[in-house]
Write an enzyme that holds these catalytic residues in place. Structure first.
Site, PDB file in Angstrom:
ATOM      1  N   LYS A  24      -0.474  -8.279  -5.075  1.00  0.00           N
ATOM      2  CA  LYS A  24      -1.275  -7.169  -4.536  1.00  0.00           C
ATOM      3  C   LYS A  24      -1.519  -6.127  -5.626  1.00  0.00           C
ATOM      4  CE  LYS A  24       0.177  -3.110  -1.825  1.00  0.00           C
ATOM      5  NZ  LYS A  24       0.117  -2.090  -2.686  1.00  0.00           N
ATOM      6  N   ASN A  25      -0.428  -5.599  -6.217  1.00  0.00           N
ATOM      7  CA  ASN A  25      -0.583  -4.461  -7.120  1.00  0.00           C
ATOM      8  C   ASN A  25      -1.253  -4.844  -8.431  1.00  0.00           C
ATOM      9  OD1 ASN A  25       0.400  -2.785  -5.188  1.00  0.00           O
ATOM     10  ND2 ASN A  25       2.496  -2.794  -5.957  1.00  0.00           N
ATOM     11  N   CYS A 120       0.534   4.794   1.153  1.00  0.00           N
ATOM     12  CA  CYS A 120       1.751   4.994   1.954  1.00  0.00           C
ATOM     13  C   CYS A 120       2.299   6.404   1.735  1.00  0.00           C
ATOM     14  CB  CYS A 120       2.810   3.980   1.554  1.00  0.00           C
ATOM     15  SG  CYS A 120       2.381   2.293   2.006  1.00  0.00           S
ATOM     16  N   ARG A 125       2.649  12.345  -4.012  1.00  0.00           N
ATOM     17  CA  ARG A 125       2.362  11.313  -5.023  1.00  0.00           C
ATOM     18  C   ARG A 125       1.225  11.844  -5.907  1.00  0.00           C
ATOM     19  NH1 ARG A 125       1.922   5.609  -2.033  1.00  0.00           N
ATOM     20  NH2 ARG A 125       2.300   4.771  -4.136  1.00  0.00           N
ATOM     21  N   ASP A 307       9.953  -0.987  -4.332  1.00  0.00           N
ATOM     22  CA  ASP A 307       9.225  -1.660  -3.249  1.00  0.00           C
ATOM     23  C   ASP A 307      10.093  -2.665  -2.499  1.00  0.00           C
ATOM     24  OD1 ASP A 307       6.014  -1.856  -4.991  1.00  0.00           O
ATOM     25  OD2 ASP A 307       7.084  -0.205  -4.040  1.00  0.00           O
ATOM     26  N   ARG A 399      -1.996  -4.590   5.107  1.00  0.00           N
ATOM     27  CA  ARG A 399      -2.616  -4.016   3.904  1.00  0.00           C
ATOM     28  C   ARG A 399      -2.136  -4.739   2.654  1.00  0.00           C
ATOM     29  NH1 ARG A 399      -1.153   1.555   2.432  1.00  0.00           N
ATOM     30  NH2 ARG A 399      -2.085   0.782   0.520  1.00  0.00           N
TER      31      ARG A 399
HETATM   32  C1  EPZ Z   1       2.680   1.880  -7.851  1.00  0.00           C
HETATM   33  O1  EPZ Z   1       2.479   3.130  -7.231  1.00  0.00           O
HETATM   34  C2  EPZ Z   1       2.629   0.865  -6.715  1.00  0.00           C
HETATM   35  N1  EPZ Z   1       1.323   0.917  -6.082  1.00  0.00           N
HETATM   36  C3  EPZ Z   1       3.722   1.176  -5.702  1.00  0.00           C
HETATM   37  O2  EPZ Z   1       3.707   0.135  -4.739  1.00  0.00           O
HETATM   38  C4  EPZ Z   1       5.070   1.156  -6.416  1.00  0.00           C
HETATM   39  O3  EPZ Z   1       6.066   1.568  -5.488  1.00  0.00           O
HETATM   40  C5  EPZ Z   1       5.053   2.122  -7.605  1.00  0.00           C
HETATM   41  O4  EPZ Z   1       3.969   1.786  -8.480  1.00  0.00           O
HETATM   42  C6  EPZ Z   1       6.349   2.059  -8.400  1.00  0.00           C
HETATM   43  O5  EPZ Z   1       6.566   0.751  -8.827  1.00  0.00           O
HETATM   44  C7  EPZ Z   1       0.287   0.258  -6.679  1.00  0.00           C
HETATM   45  O6  EPZ Z   1       0.446  -0.369  -7.710  1.00  0.00           O
HETATM   46  C8  EPZ Z   1      -1.031   0.350  -5.979  1.00  0.00           C
HETATM   47  P1  EPZ Z   1       4.018   5.560  -9.996  1.00  0.00           P
HETATM   48  P2  EPZ Z   1       2.176   4.455  -8.123  1.00  0.00           P
HETATM   49  O7  EPZ Z   1       2.823   6.216 -10.566  1.00  0.00           O
HETATM   50  O8  EPZ Z   1       1.237   4.099  -9.198  1.00  0.00           O
HETATM   51  C9  EPZ Z   1       5.367  10.107  -9.606  1.00  0.00           C
HETATM   52  C10 EPZ Z   1       3.651  -0.831  -2.630  1.00  0.00           C
HETATM   53  O9  EPZ Z   1       4.445  -0.802  -1.680  1.00  0.00           O
HETATM   54  N2  EPZ Z   1       4.114  10.389 -10.314  1.00  0.00           N
HETATM   55  O10 EPZ Z   1       4.842   4.663 -10.849  1.00  0.00           O
HETATM   56  O11 EPZ Z   1       1.841   5.547  -7.201  1.00  0.00           O
HETATM   57  C11 EPZ Z   1       5.104   9.544  -8.218  1.00  0.00           C
HETATM   58  O12 EPZ Z   1       4.950  10.577  -7.269  1.00  0.00           O
HETATM   59  C12 EPZ Z   1       3.356   0.448  -3.378  1.00  0.00           C
HETATM   60  O13 EPZ Z   1       3.056  -1.846  -3.065  1.00  0.00           O
HETATM   61  C13 EPZ Z   1       3.829  11.694 -10.697  1.00  0.00           C
HETATM   62  O14 EPZ Z   1       4.606  12.611 -10.436  1.00  0.00           O
HETATM   63  O15 EPZ Z   1       3.623   4.708  -8.726  1.00  0.00           O
HETATM   64  C14 EPZ Z   1       6.351   8.743  -7.951  1.00  0.00           C
HETATM   65  O16 EPZ Z   1       7.362   9.609  -7.470  1.00  0.00           O
HETATM   66  C15 EPZ Z   1       4.109   1.637  -2.823  1.00  0.00           C
HETATM   67  N3  EPZ Z   1       2.662  11.944 -11.346  1.00  0.00           N
HETATM   68  C16 EPZ Z   1       6.741   8.223  -9.330  1.00  0.00           C
HETATM   69  O17 EPZ Z   1       6.069   9.072 -10.273  1.00  0.00           O
HETATM   70  C17 EPZ Z   1       1.776  10.950 -11.648  1.00  0.00           C
HETATM   71  O18 EPZ Z   1       0.732  11.237 -12.260  1.00  0.00           O
HETATM   72  C18 EPZ Z   1       6.306   6.786  -9.581  1.00  0.00           C
HETATM   73  O19 EPZ Z   1       4.925   6.699  -9.321  1.00  0.00           O
HETATM   74  C19 EPZ Z   1       2.084   9.635 -11.258  1.00  0.00           C
HETATM   75  C20 EPZ Z   1       3.252   9.380 -10.600  1.00  0.00           C
END
Ligand code: EPZ
Length: 431
Positions: A24-25, A120, A125, A307, A399
């Site tokens: 998916k991702n 989600c 985020r 995840d 989803r």
């Molecule tokens: C990706 O989300 C995945 N989604 C998530 O999977 C996954 O949990 C996550 O990576 C971590 O592996 C997709 O790929 C579509 P991050 P993402 O940016 O990109 C903070 C699922 O169930 N952050 O690594 O949102 C953020 O708030 C989903 O498939 C900032 O503060 O993850 C979080 O606390 C859920 N500022 C942490 O970093 C930013 O600019 C990690 O977020 C970006 C992120």
């Protein structure tokens, strides 16, 4: 709001074989990345999930020529017809990965207008790191009535992420691929789908090195011809099915997966006493006796994936002893535990820390899927429980999981869709 609920008649062991779908991702990054090409791309092994349908509709809205064949797991994308550079909020709020349209459109056309992403509810985020990277590459960014407007002819730059971010790493990589000059991204995330997206970009003409490490070097290119690509299997679906096999005391063979992507989960399952073996693209999971409680602390790849924290917590509800779960990535990723309590599970949540006390049995109950992976966790709990579990809000599971119900049914589970009664359909705020 889907007009059905899932009904699970639990207490059965999962036995047999299942094939893992495409990621998916990774797909949610590779499909938007195809917009960077000057020619057509064909992407194979795409999962047939709702989020891909949203991306398909966004590409059509932009004017790209798109043919999507969900059952053939294939999408053909020709960005030649793109005329719009706007992704309306109606689309962007449907999922978090809509943010990749920023990097792709900005990188290819020098402009993007995208509504804030949805996805989600796992806490706040923000996308500040994405925007930091775009600005470093020379983009101007303004908020116009809730739409982010990004503009600029991008030039290579050094971007050091303040924290490890999967989406930020991929999004800035997309924007930098066609920037003028060289870019270096440091403090990058290392997830398998980052490597997969970089491999796709290189296949269609980009020049990216170092994906999968914390430093990615990109030589911007003025032309990317397009091409064909097959995305990797879904790491999180693989893990979810591994956990479901152990949770039902089953014996399951998973085919078409990449065992090296599963090492953090495999190590924890082995620590609990679950039998896990692997060879080539096959993983076998079985469990005969009770499983031990453990401590889980979620980390960026290659650590234990956030995840899989939620699906794993279902398995922990019947462990021998009390387990400890620390969620280091997201602020709020324990909502499923409130629902599992209705099934007899015992847990105490304190911020990012949860303690789960193993109980001998779970019993079926009506539960509400709070998010994608929490929904999957509740399905696993339903498979474990004695009696009937009804999972409301199952659309959040559809989803991100490709035909999860039929895969589980083929393994011996009794899980089906049932229509909602009129009064149930009005139940928009959980149970
Ligand atoms: C990706 O989300 C995945 N989604 C998530 O999977 C996954 O949990 C996550 O990576 C971590 O592996 C997709 O790929 C579509 P991050 P993402 O940016 O990109 C903070 C699922 O169930 N952050 O690594 O949102 C953020 O708030 C989903 O498939 C900032 O503060 O993850 C979080 O606390 C859920 N500022 C942490 O970093 C930013 O600019 C990690 O977020 C970006 C992120």
């Amino acid at each position: 709001m889907p007009d059905y609920k899932l009904v699970i008649d639990g207490g059965r062991e999962l036995r047999g074989e299942a094939y893992v779908s495409g990621g998916k991702n990774t797909s949610l990054a590779v499909v938007p990345a195809a917009l960077l090409a000057d020619g057509p791309c064909i992407i194979e092994n795409l999962p047939a999930i709702e989020d891909i349908r949203v991306l398909y509709r966004i590409l059509k809205y932009l004017g790209a020529k798109v043919d999507w064949h969900p059952e053939q797991k294939q999408m053909a994308i020709d960005p030649g017809g793109v005329t719009a550079l706007t992704v309306p909020y109606a689309y962007s709020q449907r999922m978090r990965a809509s943010y990749y349209m920023m990097g792709a459109l900005l990188g290819r056309y020098g402009r993007a207008e995208v509504g804030y992403p949805g996805g989600c509810d796992l806490g706040s985020r923000p996308i500040d790191q994405h925007l930091k990277g775009f600005k470093a590459l020379g983009a101007t960014i303004r908020d116009e009535n809730g739409m982010l407007v990004l503009e600029g002819k991008l030039k290579g730059a050094h971007v050091n992420f303040d924290m490890v971010t999967v989406g930020g790493t991929i999004n800035v990589m997309l924007a930098a691929a066609r920037a003028e000059g060289d870019s270096i991204l440091t403090n990058c995330a290392r997830e398998p789908h980052i490597v997969d997206t970089a491999n796709f970009l290189n296949r269609i003409g980009a020049r990216i090195r170092g994906a999968g490490t914390d430093t990615i070097r990109i030589r911007g290119t003025g032309r990317m011809d397009g091409g064909n690509y097959t995305v990797i299997p879904d790491q999180i679906e693989t893990g979810t099915l591994m956990i479901a096999a152990a949770a039902t005391r089953g014996d399951v063979v998973l085919r078409g997966c990449i065992p090296t992507h599963m090492e953090a989960l495999t190590a924890k399952l082995l620590e609990m006493g679950v039998m896990v073996t692997s060879q080539d693209d096959v993983i076998t999971v079985n469990l005969r006796q009770g499983h031990r409680a453990i401590r889980i602390s979620t980390q960026e790849y290659p650590g234990f994936p956030t995840d899989l924290q939620q699906p794993m917590s279902a398995l922990l509800t019947k462990a021998l002893g009390t387990s400890e779960v620390i969620e280091n990535i997201f602020e709020s990723r324990f909502k499923h535990l409130d629902e599992m309590r209705k099934m007899g599970a015992i847990s105490i949540i304190n911020g990012r820390l949860a303690h789960i006390e193993g109980v001998p049995e779970l019993h079926g109950a009506p539960v509400w899927a709070p998010d994608l992976r929490g929904g999957a966790a509740l399905v696993i709990a339903g498979l474990m429980a004695q009696g009937i579990t009804e999972v409301y809000n199952p659309g959040t599971i559809a989803r991100g999981y490709d035909h999860l119900e039929s895969k589980l049914t083929d393994l011996g589970a009794r899980i089906s869709r049932a229509p909602l009664d009129p009064e149930e359909n009005g139940n928009a705020n959980g149970l």
